[in-house]
Scaffold this motif. Structure first.
Motif, PDB file in Angstrom:
ATOM      1  N   SER A 146       2.905 -14.273  -4.955  1.00 51.26           N
ATOM      2  CA  SER A 146       2.276 -13.278  -5.830  1.00 51.26           C
ATOM      3  C   SER A 146       2.887 -11.898  -5.621  1.00 51.26           C
ATOM      4  N   MET A 147       3.195 -11.572  -4.398  1.00 55.66           N
ATOM      5  CA  MET A 147       3.790 -10.266  -4.123  1.00 55.66           C
ATOM      6  C   MET A 147       5.198 -10.164  -4.694  1.00 55.66           C
ATOM      7  N   ARG A 148       5.965 -11.230  -4.587  1.00 54.61           N
ATOM      8  CA  ARG A 148       7.311 -11.214  -5.185  1.00 54.61           C
ATOM      9  C   ARG A 148       7.216 -11.062  -6.700  1.00 54.61           C
ATOM     10  N   TRP A 149       6.226 -11.715  -7.311  1.00 56.13           N
ATOM     11  CA  TRP A 149       5.995 -11.546  -8.757  1.00 56.13           C
ATOM     12  C   TRP A 149       5.672 -10.090  -9.079  1.00 56.13           C
ATOM     13  N   LEU A 150       4.773  -9.487  -8.301  1.00 53.86           N
ATOM     14  CA  LEU A 150       4.377  -8.101  -8.529  1.00 53.86           C
ATOM     15  C   LEU A 150       5.564  -7.153  -8.377  1.00 53.86           C
ATOM     16  N   MET A 151       6.380  -7.357  -7.358  1.00 54.26           N
ATOM     17  CA  MET A 151       7.518  -6.468  -7.121  1.00 54.26           C
ATOM     18  C   MET A 151       8.527  -6.537  -8.260  1.00 54.26           C
ATOM     19  N   LYS A 152       8.681  -7.721  -8.848  1.00 55.18           N
ATOM     20  CA  LYS A 152       9.597  -7.880  -9.981  1.00 55.18           C
ATOM     21  C   LYS A 152       9.014  -7.263 -11.243  1.00 55.18           C
ATOM     22  N   GLU A 153       7.752  -7.564 -11.538  1.00 53.57           N
ATOM     23  CA  GLU A 153       7.127  -7.059 -12.760  1.00 53.57           C
ATOM     24  C   GLU A 153       7.019  -5.543 -12.759  1.00 53.57           C
ATOM     25  N   ALA A 154       6.769  -4.949 -11.614  1.00 51.92           N
ATOM     26  CA  ALA A 154       6.566  -3.501 -11.529  1.00 51.92           C
ATOM     27  C   ALA A 154       7.797  -2.716 -11.962  1.00 51.92           C
ATOM     28  N   ARG A 155       8.971  -3.314 -11.796  1.00 52.59           N
ATOM     29  CA  ARG A 155      10.196  -2.601 -12.178  1.00 52.59           C
ATOM     30  C   ARG A 155      10.237  -2.315 -13.676  1.00 52.59           C
ATOM     31  N   LYS A 156       9.494  -3.106 -14.461  1.00 55.42           N
ATOM     32  CA  LYS A 156       9.443  -2.853 -15.905  1.00 55.42           C
ATOM     33  C   LYS A 156       8.697  -1.554 -16.214  1.00 55.42           C
ATOM     34  N   TYR A 157       7.966  -1.062 -15.223  1.00 56.23           N
ATOM     35  CA  TYR A 157       7.124   0.117 -15.429  1.00 56.23           C
ATOM     36  C   TYR A 157       7.545   1.260 -14.505  1.00 56.23           C
ATOM     37  N   THR A 159       8.591   1.481 -11.545  1.00 53.88           N
ATOM     38  CA  THR A 159       7.888   1.456 -10.266  1.00 53.88           C
ATOM     39  C   THR A 159       8.592   0.521  -9.288  1.00 53.88           C
ATOM     40  N   SER A 160       8.802   1.022  -8.076  1.00 55.43           N
ATOM     41  CA  SER A 160       9.294   0.191  -6.977  1.00 55.43           C
ATOM     42  C   SER A 160       8.109  -0.139  -6.077  1.00 55.43           C
ATOM     43  N   VAL A 161       7.870  -1.434  -5.873  1.00 54.01           N
ATOM     44  CA  VAL A 161       6.770  -1.858  -5.005  1.00 54.01           C
ATOM     45  C   VAL A 161       7.342  -2.330  -3.681  1.00 54.01           C
ATOM     46  N   SER A 162       6.792  -1.808  -2.601  1.00 58.80           N
ATOM     47  CA  SER A 162       7.173  -2.226  -1.257  1.00 58.80           C
ATOM     48  C   SER A 162       5.898  -2.361  -0.428  1.00 58.80           C
ATOM     49  N   VAL A 163       6.051  -2.399   0.885  1.00 60.32           N
ATOM     50  CA  VAL A 163       4.890  -2.622   1.727  1.00 60.32           C
ATOM     51  C   VAL A 163       4.767  -1.565   2.816  1.00 60.32           C
ATOM     52  N   HIS A 164       3.580  -1.523   3.367  1.00 66.42           N
ATOM     53  CA  HIS A 164       3.171  -0.641   4.451  1.00 66.42           C
ATOM     54  C   HIS A 164       3.070  -1.515   5.698  1.00 66.42           C
ATOM     55  N   ILE A 165       3.829  -1.159   6.759  1.00 64.66           N
ATOM     56  CA  ILE A 165       3.811  -1.960   7.979  1.00 64.66           C
ATOM     57  C   ILE A 165       3.542  -1.068   9.187  1.00 64.66           C
ATOM     58  N   ASN A 166       3.409  -1.704  10.342  1.00 61.36           N
ATOM     59  CA  ASN A 166       3.186  -0.985  11.585  1.00 61.36           C
ATOM     60  C   ASN A 166       4.119  -1.570  12.644  1.00 61.36           C
ATOM     61  N   MET A 167       4.884  -0.727  13.314  1.00 57.84           N
ATOM     62  CA  MET A 167       5.823  -1.166  14.340  1.00 57.84           C
ATOM     63  C   MET A 167       5.290  -0.951  15.746  1.00 57.84           C
ATOM     64  N   PHE A 168       4.097  -0.375  15.899  1.00 58.07           N
ATOM     65  CA  PHE A 168       3.619   0.138  17.183  1.00 58.07           C
ATOM     66  C   PHE A 168       2.466  -0.670  17.783  1.00 58.07           C
ATOM     67  N   ASP A 169       1.568  -1.185  16.926  1.00 57.38           N
ATOM     68  CA  ASP A 169       0.349  -1.823  17.417  1.00 57.38           C
ATOM     69  C   ASP A 169       0.578  -3.291  17.748  1.00 57.38           C
ATOM     70  N   ALA A 228      14.743  -4.935   0.067  1.00 56.96           N
ATOM     71  CA  ALA A 228      15.991  -4.233  -0.245  1.00 56.96           C
ATOM     72  C   ALA A 228      16.064  -3.859  -1.723  1.00 56.96           C
ATOM     73  N   GLU A 229      15.490  -4.688  -2.600  1.00 52.62           N
ATOM     74  CA  GLU A 229      15.484  -4.359  -4.027  1.00 52.62           C
ATOM     75  C   GLU A 229      14.602  -3.140  -4.289  1.00 52.62           C
TER      76      GLU A 229
END
Length: 515
Positions: A146-157, A159-169, A228-229
């Protein structure tokens, strides 16, 4: 470098036009004032930004929150309790993106998904290898699809969709917990005991990097999602100190910042910061920008990050903001007196608190016009100084006042929750009414908005903008546009009437190519 000048103003001079517009050459404050001058810091890019964050709306969409029981000191998290609060799924996120694109006429956007993994926000770190099933579409096999679908569809609008991560916890129920304990990459005190943070234990950046585990988990993330996209990734809580809970003198849990991150390992602050920059360079080599939550604790970290981080979510240091151009490091959201430089609409809380998507998008429209639209305009001009009213108890609350002084005659006043803008005496924004150029929507395009509405207000066209008498105008909403006729153009003046919370775009060429 910060210089100090004292001004005493016995009166506030205001020139009024026949239309009622305030028309100042410069805003002034009625009390003695501090002036902080812009001084360009030494700067060079060490990475290659893929986005112009100074001309992009950056938003975190809060998808889901992992819940916990307060296992440590009765309030701090060590692991999930198996429950979550869900706010949005991937289909909801796309509807928001569509609506934002319609409202903004295709303004460039970056969306970071928060709580996309496991049971939501702050779940199972340092792992981020599985999607949160609560956000998936019914037609997909799992949340990552679903997320890959969202990231692809968003480019039509736009918009670049990516994610929020944590490297510390690091939480005790993480799939990586036992491996990280065995590899000895978690932060420890001098006695070799794991350091409790406010959210789980903490990863030693340098120990993890030296063991090759940092690269392993980031490589995995880029395999499961097309990061990367999108060309961008947001790292939350990228601290170089450990927020460590303790019991204060009042017998209450409190937080102190402990540095270096892991005394047991013996890595210095400089080594930890160097490793953070290695992480940024590692992702840059993959074509991915890194944006982070804050500038970093201490002057050393701040200077070290310059040229590596193109956007900080919280840009709270006045001197730092007056040492870099917005194109070199842009603030995602400023607070208090720094808002005289403009700020982004806080879409994360806006959509999370809305009862419906339609309600959220309606609130976004006004928030965008009163903040991000203005910020995108101000980011095109060099900064000269910031003036702060010393008569206030300045603590960077949003009720503090400040003046922004820019090149090319641009002045701002942050007061009473509004960024007021003028250029060479021509008012462009005032108390919730805006009349700001929108060049991404077409040459000469202008967006007008009013929070409370007005009748027969006359605006002077901004410098460098020409609008013919036969220009077309449209009312903008999340569900589309409609023709707008309640305006007239005479020379360089535009007289118009707006309803409360109405947003209009004036198009010199008579058409909206973005919609």
């Amino acid at each position: 470098m910060r210089k100090l000048l004292i001004f005493v103003f016995t009166a506030v001079a205001v020139i009024s036009c026949k239309s009622g517009n305030v028309n100042p050459d410069i805003y002034v404050l009625g009390n003695p004032a501090d002036t902080s001058y812009f001084k360009q810091a030494p700067f060079e890019w060490h990475v290659t930004p893929r986005h112009d964050y100074s001309q992009t709306y950056v938003i975190k969409l809060f998808m889901s929150q992992a819940l916990f029981d307060g296992d440590y000191m009765g309030r701090y998290k060590m692991h999930d309790n198996g429950l979550q609060t869900n706010y949005l799924n991937c289909e909801d996120a796309l509807e928001i993106i569509k609506g934002m694109d319609a409202i903004t006429c295709g303004f460039p956007k970056i969306v970071y998904l928060v709580g996309w993994q496991y049971l939501g926000h702050d779940s199972k770190y340092p792992a981020f290898f599985e999607g949160n099933e609560a956000i998936k579409r019914d037609c997909d096999t799992d949340a990552l699809e679903s997320m890959r679908w969202l990231m692809k569809e968003a480019r039509k609008y736009n918009t670049s969709v990516s994610v929020h991560i944590n490297m510390f916890d690091c939480y005790t129920d993480s799939p990586l917990f036992d491996e990280y304990v065995a590899a000895d990459v978690l932060a420890k005190d001098k006695g070799g005991n794991l350091l409790h943070g406010d959210w789980g234990y903490k990863v030693s950046y340098t120990a993890e990097w030296n063991a090759g585990l940092t690269q392993k988990r980031l490589d995995s993330l880029c395999r499961i999602l097309p990061i990367a996209e999108a060309g961008t990734l947001h790292i939350d809580a990228f601290h170089n100190t450990v927020p460590t809970p303790y019991i204060n003198e009042e017998g209450e849990p409190d937080i102190k910042l402990v540095a270096p991150i892991s005394p047991w390992h013996g890595f210095t602050e400089a080594q930890d910061v160097a490793t953070q920059l290695d992480i940024v360079k590692f992702m840059d080599a993959k074509g991915i920008d890194i944006t982070i939550e804050g500038v970093g604790e201490g002057d050393y970290a701040r200077k070290a990050f310059d040229g590596y981080i193109p956007m900080y979510w919280h840009y709270g240091n006045r001197e730092h903001q007056l040492s870099l151009k917005p194109s070199q490091a842009c603030g995602g959201n400023n607070y208090g007196v720094l808002r005289c430089f403009g700020y982004n609409a806080n879409g994360e809380s806006l959509f999370r608190e809305a009862r419906t998507l339609a309600e959220g998008l309606d609130a976004f429209k006004g928030a965008f016009c009163k903040s991000t639209l203005i910020a995108s305009y101000l980011n095109r001009f060099g900064r000269i100084a910031m003036v702060v009213d010393k008569g206030e108890d300045i603590d960077d609350d949003d009720d503090d006042m400040s003046i922004g002084i820019f090149e090319d005659g641009v002045r701002t006043l942050w007061k009473d929750g509004f960024v007021n803008v003028s250029r060479n005496g021509v008012v462009l924004a005032e108390n919730g009414d805006v009349f700001i150029p929108a060049p991404w929507a077409g040459d000469g395009a202008i967006i007008a908005y009013s929070e409370n509405g007005y009748s027969g207000r006359t605006w002077t066209l901004p410098e460098g903008t020409a609008v013919p008498r036969n220009a077309a105008a449209y009312t903008l909403d999340a569900d589309g546009r409609s023709e707008f006729h309640d305006f007239r153009i005479k020379g360089r003046s535009v007289t118009m009437s707006l309803e409360p919370d109405q947003m209009v775009i004036i198009c010199p060429d008579g058409a909206l190519t973005q919609l």
